[in-house]
Design a protein around this motif. Structure first.
Motif, PDB file in Angstrom:
ATOM      1  N   ILE A 154       0.945  -2.957  -8.541  1.00 35.21           N
ATOM      2  CA  ILE A 154       2.163  -3.251  -7.772  1.00 35.21           C
ATOM      3  C   ILE A 154       2.386  -4.752  -7.697  1.00 35.21           C
ATOM      4  O   ILE A 154       3.501  -5.239  -7.926  1.00 35.21           O
ATOM      5  CB  ILE A 154       2.097  -2.643  -6.348  1.00 35.21           C
ATOM      6  CG1 ILE A 154       1.939  -1.118  -6.423  1.00 35.21           C
ATOM      7  CG2 ILE A 154       3.324  -3.035  -5.537  1.00 35.21           C
ATOM      8  CD1 ILE A 154       3.046  -0.400  -7.155  1.00 35.21           C
ATOM      9  N   TYR A 155       1.329  -5.517  -7.397  1.00 36.71           N
ATOM     10  CA  TYR A 155       1.461  -6.978  -7.361  1.00 36.71           C
ATOM     11  C   TYR A 155       1.892  -7.519  -8.723  1.00 36.71           C
ATOM     12  O   TYR A 155       2.709  -8.438  -8.808  1.00 36.71           O
ATOM     13  CB  TYR A 155       0.157  -7.637  -6.914  1.00 36.71           C
ATOM     14  CG  TYR A 155      -0.114  -7.494  -5.441  1.00 36.71           C
ATOM     15  CD1 TYR A 155       0.788  -7.975  -4.490  1.00 36.71           C
ATOM     16  CD2 TYR A 155      -1.276  -6.890  -4.986  1.00 36.71           C
ATOM     17  CE1 TYR A 155       0.537  -7.842  -3.134  1.00 36.71           C
ATOM     18  CE2 TYR A 155      -1.540  -6.758  -3.634  1.00 36.71           C
ATOM     19  CZ  TYR A 155      -0.630  -7.241  -2.714  1.00 36.71           C
ATOM     20  OH  TYR A 155      -0.869  -7.110  -1.368  1.00 36.71           O
ATOM     21  N   PRO A 195       0.810  -1.230   0.000  1.00 35.36           N
ATOM     22  CA  PRO A 195       0.000   0.000   0.000  1.00 35.36           C
ATOM     23  C   PRO A 195       0.847   1.287   0.000  1.00 35.36           C
ATOM     24  O   PRO A 195       0.460   2.280  -0.632  1.00 35.36           O
ATOM     25  CB  PRO A 195      -0.830  -0.119   1.278  1.00 35.36           C
ATOM     26  CG  PRO A 195      -0.939  -1.590   1.513  1.00 35.36           C
ATOM     27  CD  PRO A 195       0.391  -2.141   1.074  1.00 35.36           C
ATOM     28  N   GLU A 196       1.987   1.267   0.678  1.00 32.99           N
ATOM     29  CA  GLU A 196       2.859   2.449   0.672  1.00 32.99           C
ATOM     30  C   GLU A 196       3.448   2.686  -0.715  1.00 32.99           C
ATOM     31  O   GLU A 196       3.504   3.826  -1.188  1.00 32.99           O
ATOM     32  CB  GLU A 196       3.979   2.282   1.705  1.00 32.99           C
ATOM     33  CG  GLU A 196       3.503   2.369   3.134  1.00 32.99           C
ATOM     34  CD  GLU A 196       4.569   2.022   4.151  1.00 32.99           C
ATOM     35  OE1 GLU A 196       4.529   2.612   5.244  1.00 32.99           O
ATOM     36  OE2 GLU A 196       5.435   1.160   3.871  1.00 32.99           O
ATOM     37  N   VAL A 197       3.878   1.621  -1.384  1.00 34.72           N
ATOM     38  CA  VAL A 197       4.424   1.751  -2.736  1.00 34.72           C
ATOM     39  C   VAL A 197       3.337   2.244  -3.691  1.00 34.72           C
ATOM     40  O   VAL A 197       3.585   3.104  -4.539  1.00 34.72           O
ATOM     41  CB  VAL A 197       5.019   0.414  -3.223  1.00 34.72           C
ATOM     42  CG1 VAL A 197       5.471   0.505  -4.676  1.00 34.72           C
ATOM     43  CG2 VAL A 197       6.179  -0.016  -2.330  1.00 34.72           C
ATOM     44  N   GLY A 252       6.048 -13.668   5.418  1.00 33.84           N
ATOM     45  CA  GLY A 252       4.743 -14.191   5.818  1.00 33.84           C
ATOM     46  C   GLY A 252       3.788 -14.062   4.653  1.00 33.84           C
ATOM     47  O   GLY A 252       4.042 -14.563   3.571  1.00 33.84           O
ATOM     48  N   ARG A 253       2.692 -13.352   4.863  1.00 28.15           N
ATOM     49  CA  ARG A 253       1.697 -13.140   3.808  1.00 28.15           C
ATOM     50  C   ARG A 253       1.860 -11.805   3.096  1.00 28.15           C
ATOM     51  O   ARG A 253       1.117 -11.497   2.171  1.00 28.15           O
ATOM     52  CB  ARG A 253       0.293 -13.212   4.416  1.00 28.15           C
ATOM     53  CG  ARG A 253      -0.039 -14.582   4.964  1.00 28.15           C
ATOM     54  CD  ARG A 253      -1.364 -14.624   5.687  1.00 28.15           C
ATOM     55  NE  ARG A 253      -2.415 -13.981   4.927  1.00 28.15           N
ATOM     56  CZ  ARG A 253      -3.532 -13.506   5.452  1.00 28.15           C
ATOM     57  NH1 ARG A 253      -3.739 -13.588   6.755  1.00 28.15           N
ATOM     58  NH2 ARG A 253      -4.449 -12.946   4.699  1.00 28.15           N
ATOM     59  N   GLU A 254       2.803 -10.998   3.529  1.00 29.47           N
ATOM     60  CA  GLU A 254       2.945  -9.629   3.022  1.00 29.47           C
ATOM     61  C   GLU A 254       4.208  -9.467   2.172  1.00 29.47           C
ATOM     62  O   GLU A 254       5.249 -10.035   2.484  1.00 29.47           O
ATOM     63  CB  GLU A 254       3.036  -8.651   4.200  1.00 29.47           C
ATOM     64  CG  GLU A 254       1.874  -8.723   5.157  1.00 29.47           C
ATOM     65  CD  GLU A 254       0.675  -7.965   4.669  1.00 29.47           C
ATOM     66  OE1 GLU A 254       0.861  -6.948   3.990  1.00 29.47           O
ATOM     67  OE2 GLU A 254      -0.451  -8.397   4.953  1.00 29.47           O
TER      68      GLU A 254
END
Length: 74
Positions: free
Chosen positions: A24-25, A11-13, A39-41
């Motif tokens: 971004i993804y 979210p920051e990017v 982890g999941r992030e």
């Protein structure tokens, strides 16, 4: 020696680049933006973000993204 590493969340990017989170993804999964999954992030270092901004996306990025999308539709 400075050992502090600035790390951004997706979210920051997204806010920095003014694009969607999905974009971004896509950059990450297509290898355009270097990131580490903790982890999941996903996390993006400041150096990786600066490198991406200096380099931009590859010429064939959109074609490769479209091909990947087509594979999932089948």
């Amino acid at each position: 020696m400075d050992t502090d590493i600035k790390v951004y969340t997706v979210p920051e990017v997204k806010d920095i680049l003014h694009v969607s989170q999905r974009t971004i993804y896509n950059y990450i999964t297509m290898g355009q933006l270097k990131a580490v999954k903790l982890g999941r992030e996903w996390r993006v270092t400041e150096d990786a973000l600066k490198d991406f901004l200096a380099r931009g996306t590859d010429q064939n990025y959109l074609d490769a993204a479209r091909e990947k999308k087509q594979k999932y539709k089948k």
